[in-house]
Every structure is written in structure tokens, then in C-alpha cells.
Design an enzyme around this catalytic site. Structure first.
Site, short mmCIF file in Angstrom:
data_model
loop_
_atom_site.label_atom_id
_atom_site.label_comp_id
_atom_site.label_asym_id
_atom_site.label_seq_id
_atom_site.Cartn_x
_atom_site.Cartn_y
_atom_site.Cartn_z
N ASP A 178 -18.13 39.99 31.06
CA ASP A 178 -16.85 39.32 31.34
C ASP A 178 -15.83 39.62 30.24
O ASP A 178 -16.16 39.54 29.05
CB ASP A 178 -17.03 37.80 31.40
N ASP A 219 -24.27 40.19 32.81
CA ASP A 219 -22.95 39.69 33.19
C ASP A 219 -22.00 40.19 32.10
O ASP A 219 -22.22 39.92 30.91
CB ASP A 219 -23.00 38.15 33.22
N ARG A 233 -27.20 44.69 38.55
CA ARG A 233 -26.75 43.30 38.73
C ARG A 233 -26.53 43.05 40.22
O ARG A 233 -25.92 43.84 40.91
CB ARG A 233 -25.43 43.10 37.97
N ARG A 261 -29.00 36.83 36.76
CA ARG A 261 -28.46 38.19 36.70
C ARG A 261 -29.06 38.97 35.54
O ARG A 261 -29.35 38.40 34.49
CB ARG A 261 -26.94 38.15 36.58
#
Length: 198
Positions: free
Chosen positions: A128, A126, A114, A123
């Protein structure tokens, strides 16, 4: 009715209960967390699956449920500027504290190369943390719950799928937040599937 912070008395969705397996006995007093995954470069489905497998391979962490795959337009940029995203949400149980979980997420992103050179840039992956138990924290390194989760359909739609009774701590039920935001631009990819790790 005040809910206790003791995870053993939290209501657990049936979808999660069905997937609780023998692996749970290896975790002592695990905490619930919700993680969002997104990819719009390379083999997006393979990358999402790789991230899920990497989470499962983390000591002190078990993946308990995986949402369907959704295809969404990139957030914050011209839709034609970069490829569409594949998004998914996973429910985990973990004995890792939030900061360690964040480090693991960053390590997975780095493993998939990334690049963080532009805000809302394309990307490979990701990772999160959307929520960790009922923790509400404004720590700038890791704000909990995720500061924009409650306003993003590409997060709320798969989160609602995988846990219909979920709440965003301090913001309210995912179902109500989703009703307010709507699900425009978030398309179910019924032809694709992410596996729950064995």
C-alpha cells in the site's frame, strides 16, 4: 512557516540521510513516498523481503529505509479466523508518478500470487502507498494519503520507527496520530530483520 513543495528543501530525517548513497545520483528530482507491506500467508518474512527487493529492482526507485518487523492481529476480522500479520514500512525515493508506483505495487502483489477475493482476507503480500510527497488526492483509484493510514496502529508504529518526524498529509504528525490510536496489538519482532537492499 509554509513548507515548499520543492523536495530539495524538505527536512530529511537523519535516519534517511545516513542511508542516502551513490544510488541517488541516478534519480533526477526524486519524490519521497512511504509504502506499507503486510503478509499473513506462507513465509511472511521472506515475502516481505522479496517485496522490498522487488521495489529496489524497479527502475526509477530506491529504497532508502526499512522499519523493524511487527506482528499484528488481522484487521476487520475475528482474530482466530486467519494468521497474524507481519507488517513493515519502507521509505523510498522515486521518479515514478503515483499511478505508476501503484501499478508496480500491484505487479509485486501478483508476483507473490496475492488473491483479492475477499475484503480484509488473508494475503501473501499487501503493498500500500501510504503517502507520496505532500500529495492529497481523492482519486478513487489511488487516494493519497492512504484513507485509513491515520487510524491504523500497524501502519503508524513502523512508520514512526522509520521516520519519527513524519506527517500524514492533511492529517498531522504520525507521532500525534499514534498517540491517539495507541499501539495495542502491534508487537515488535526484535528477532526478525528486513535488509535494506545493497
Amino acid at each position: 512557516m509554509k513548507t515548499s513543495s520543492d523536495p530539495t528543501v524538505q527536512p530529511v530525517p537523519a535516519s534517511v540521510v545516513e542511508q542516502v548513497d551513490a544510488a541517488d545520483v541516478t534519480l533526477s528530482n526524486p519524490k519521497r513516498a512511504v509504502i506499507s507491506l503486510g503478509s499473513n500467508l506462507g513465509n511472511r518474512l521472506e515475502t516481505l523481503q522479496g517485496a522490498i527487493d522487488a521495489l529496489e529492482d524497479t527502475p526509477g526507485l530506491r529504497v532508502k529505509a526499512v522499519s523493524p518487523v511487527y506482528e499484528t492481529e488481522p484487521w476487520g476480522v475475528d482474530p482466530d479466523a486467519q494468521p497474524a500479520y507481519f507488517n513493515a514500512v519502507v521509505l523510498i525515493k522515486t521518479t515514478l508518478p503515483p499511478a505508476s508506483l501503484l501499478e508496480r505495487g500491484h505487479a509485486i502483489e501478483e508476483a507473490f500470487e496475492r488473491v483479492r477475493d475477499e475484503r480484509w482476507g488473508p494475503r501473501t503480500i499487501d503493498v500500500d502507498i501510504l503517502a507520496y510527497q505532500d500529495v492529497v488526492s481523492d482519486d478513487p483509484r489511488l487516494t493519497l494519503p492512504h484513507p485509513r493510514a491515520h487510524e491504523r496502529a500497524f501502519v503508524l508504529v513502523p512508520w514512526h520507527d522509520v521516520d519519527p518526524s513524519a506527517e500524514v498529509p492533511g492529517r498531522g504528525p504520525v507521532a500525534e496520530l499514534l498517540a491517539g490510536v495507541g499501539s495495542e496489538g502491534v508487537a515488535l519482532r526484535a528477532d526478525l530483520e528486513l535488509r535494506l537492499p545493497e
